[in-house]
Design a protein around this motif. Structure first.
Motif, PDB file in Angstrom:
ATOM      1  N   LEU A  23       0.828  -1.208   0.000  1.00  0.00           N
ATOM      2  CA  LEU A  23       0.000   0.000   0.000  1.00  0.00           C
ATOM      3  C   LEU A  23       0.865   1.262   0.000  1.00  0.00           C
ATOM      4  O   LEU A  23       0.553   2.230  -0.706  1.00  0.00           O
ATOM      5  CB  LEU A  23      -0.944  -0.001   1.195  1.00  0.00           C
ATOM      6  N   ASP A  24       1.936   1.253   0.765  1.00  0.00           N
ATOM      7  CA  ASP A  24       2.848   2.408   0.778  1.00  0.00           C
ATOM      8  C   ASP A  24       3.474   2.629  -0.593  1.00  0.00           C
ATOM      9  O   ASP A  24       3.585   3.768  -1.061  1.00  0.00           O
ATOM     10  CB  ASP A  24       3.929   2.226   1.841  1.00  0.00           C
ATOM     11  N   LEU A  25       3.885   1.547  -1.253  1.00  0.00           N
ATOM     12  CA  LEU A  25       4.448   1.651  -2.602  1.00  0.00           C
ATOM     13  C   LEU A  25       3.397   2.172  -3.577  1.00  0.00           C
ATOM     14  O   LEU A  25       3.678   3.050  -4.395  1.00  0.00           O
ATOM     15  CB  LEU A  25       4.977   0.297  -3.072  1.00  0.00           C
ATOM     16  N   ALA A  26       2.193   1.635  -3.479  1.00  0.00           N
ATOM     17  CA  ALA A  26       1.118   2.083  -4.369  1.00  0.00           C
ATOM     18  C   ALA A  26       0.881   3.583  -4.205  1.00  0.00           C
ATOM     19  O   ALA A  26       0.784   4.308  -5.193  1.00  0.00           O
ATOM     20  CB  ALA A  26      -0.156   1.293  -4.076  1.00  0.00           C
ATOM     21  N   LEU A  27       0.784   4.038  -2.977  1.00  0.00           N
ATOM     22  CA  LEU A  27       0.534   5.457  -2.724  1.00  0.00           C
ATOM     23  C   LEU A  27       1.669   6.326  -3.253  1.00  0.00           C
ATOM     24  O   LEU A  27       1.432   7.388  -3.831  1.00  0.00           O
ATOM     25  CB  LEU A  27       0.326   5.705  -1.233  1.00  0.00           C
ATOM     26  N   ALA A  28       2.888   5.880  -3.089  1.00  0.00           N
ATOM     27  CA  ALA A  28       4.053   6.656  -3.541  1.00  0.00           C
ATOM     28  C   ALA A  28       4.097   6.810  -5.061  1.00  0.00           C
ATOM     29  O   ALA A  28       4.695   7.767  -5.563  1.00  0.00           O
ATOM     30  CB  ALA A  28       5.339   5.996  -3.049  1.00  0.00           C
ATOM     31  N   THR A  29       3.471   5.908  -5.789  1.00  0.00           N
ATOM     32  CA  THR A  29       3.533   5.934  -7.249  1.00  0.00           C
ATOM     33  C   THR A  29       2.194   6.267  -7.895  1.00  0.00           C
ATOM     34  O   THR A  29       2.091   6.300  -9.122  1.00  0.00           O
ATOM     35  CB  THR A  29       4.010   4.571  -7.793  1.00  0.00           C
ATOM     36  N   LEU A  30       1.171   6.531  -7.087  1.00  0.00           N
ATOM     37  CA  LEU A  30      -0.189   6.686  -7.588  1.00  0.00           C
ATOM     38  C   LEU A  30      -0.451   8.061  -8.193  1.00  0.00           C
ATOM     39  O   LEU A  30      -0.116   9.102  -7.610  1.00  0.00           O
ATOM     40  CB  LEU A  30      -1.176   6.445  -6.437  1.00  0.00           C
ATOM     41  N   HIS A  31      -1.065   8.066  -9.345  1.00  0.00           N
ATOM     42  CA  HIS A  31      -1.537   9.287  -9.991  1.00  0.00           C
ATOM     43  C   HIS A  31      -2.586   9.931  -9.069  1.00  0.00           C
ATOM     44  O   HIS A  31      -3.299   9.222  -8.346  1.00  0.00           O
ATOM     45  CB  HIS A  31      -2.161   8.920 -11.344  1.00  0.00           C
ATOM     46  N   PRO A  32      -2.706  11.260  -9.059  1.00  0.00           N
ATOM     47  CA  PRO A  32      -3.695  11.904  -8.199  1.00  0.00           C
ATOM     48  C   PRO A  32      -5.123  11.372  -8.381  1.00  0.00           C
ATOM     49  O   PRO A  32      -5.913  11.378  -7.446  1.00  0.00           O
ATOM     50  CB  PRO A  32      -3.608  13.384  -8.597  1.00  0.00           C
ATOM     51  N   GLU A  33      -5.449  10.892  -9.567  1.00  0.00           N
ATOM     52  CA  GLU A  33      -6.779  10.329  -9.817  1.00  0.00           C
ATOM     53  C   GLU A  33      -6.723   8.802  -9.946  1.00  0.00           C
ATOM     54  O   GLU A  33      -7.644   8.188 -10.490  1.00  0.00           O
ATOM     55  CB  GLU A  33      -7.376  10.953 -11.071  1.00  0.00           C
ATOM     56  N   GLY A  34      -5.656   8.205  -9.425  1.00  0.00           N
ATOM     57  CA  GLY A  34      -5.474   6.766  -9.548  1.00  0.00           C
ATOM     58  C   GLY A  34      -6.295   5.959  -8.544  1.00  0.00           C
ATOM     59  O   GLY A  34      -6.840   6.490  -7.584  1.00  0.00           O
ATOM     60  N   VAL A  35      -6.342   4.657  -8.791  1.00  0.00           N
ATOM     61  CA  VAL A  35      -7.098   3.716  -7.972  1.00  0.00           C
ATOM     62  C   VAL A  35      -6.179   2.578  -7.536  1.00  0.00           C
ATOM     63  O   VAL A  35      -5.398   2.066  -8.341  1.00  0.00           O
ATOM     64  CB  VAL A  35      -8.293   3.140  -8.774  1.00  0.00           C
ATOM     65  N   ILE A  36      -6.305   2.188  -6.279  1.00  0.00           N
ATOM     66  CA  ILE A  36      -5.620   1.014  -5.747  1.00  0.00           C
ATOM     67  C   ILE A  36      -6.673  -0.071  -5.565  1.00  0.00           C
ATOM     68  O   ILE A  36      -7.711   0.156  -4.946  1.00  0.00           O
ATOM     69  CB  ILE A  36      -4.937   1.306  -4.393  1.00  0.00           C
ATOM     70  N   CYS A  37      -6.409  -1.253  -6.098  1.00  0.00           N
ATOM     71  CA  CYS A  37      -7.316  -2.388  -5.986  1.00  0.00           C
ATOM     72  C   CYS A  37      -6.657  -3.455  -5.106  1.00  0.00           C
ATOM     73  O   CYS A  37      -5.530  -3.877  -5.378  1.00  0.00           O
ATOM     74  CB  CYS A  37      -7.612  -2.960  -7.370  1.00  0.00           C
ATOM     75  N   LEU A  38      -7.366  -3.868  -4.062  1.00  0.00           N
ATOM     76  CA  LEU A  38      -6.840  -4.872  -3.135  1.00  0.00           C
ATOM     77  C   LEU A  38      -7.604  -6.175  -3.310  1.00  0.00           C
ATOM     78  O   LEU A  38      -8.833  -6.202  -3.193  1.00  0.00           O
ATOM     79  CB  LEU A  38      -6.982  -4.396  -1.690  1.00  0.00           C
ATOM     80  N   ASP A  39      -6.894  -7.249  -3.550  1.00  0.00           N
ATOM     81  CA  ASP A  39      -7.509  -8.556  -3.760  1.00  0.00           C
ATOM     82  C   ASP A  39      -7.582  -9.334  -2.451  1.00  0.00           C
ATOM     83  O   ASP A  39      -6.788  -9.108  -1.536  1.00  0.00           O
ATOM     84  CB  ASP A  39      -6.695  -9.343  -4.794  1.00  0.00           C
TER      85      ASP A  39
END
Length: 86
Positions: A23-39
């Motif tokens: 999650l920390d990696l995802a947030l560090a690389t996420l576009h301002p309008e990006g989405v994180i999907c957790l399986d």
């Protein structure tokens, strides 16, 4: 190619610590309008994943779960979709 990530899907080690790192990696690389999907959220075999997400969200108050994809018919392994609050 060097840009920010718009969709980041996490289906990793299924441990609390690994999910937090992912999650920390995802947030560090996420576009301002990006989405994180957790399986595999709410999967009976991985009960601490939801705890890890709750703790991570508490540390990142600008992030929100905006959708839960119900997969009860498969293995009770819902997906959480997370985005910035704005």
């Amino acid at each position: 190619a060097g840009g920010l990530v718009r969709f980041f899907h996490i289906d990793g080690e299924h441990s609390r610590a690994a999910l937090t790192r992912d999650l920390d990696l995802a947030l560090a690389t996420l576009h301002p309008e990006g989405v994180i999907c957790l399986d595999d959220m709410l999967h009976p075999g991985y009960p601490l994943l939801a705890v890890a997400v709750h703790e991570w969200l508490a540390r990142n108050p600008d992030m929100r779960v905006f959708c839960i994809v119900d997969r009860e018919d498969i293995v009770a392994a819902a997906k959480f979709l997370i985005c910035r609050d704005e």
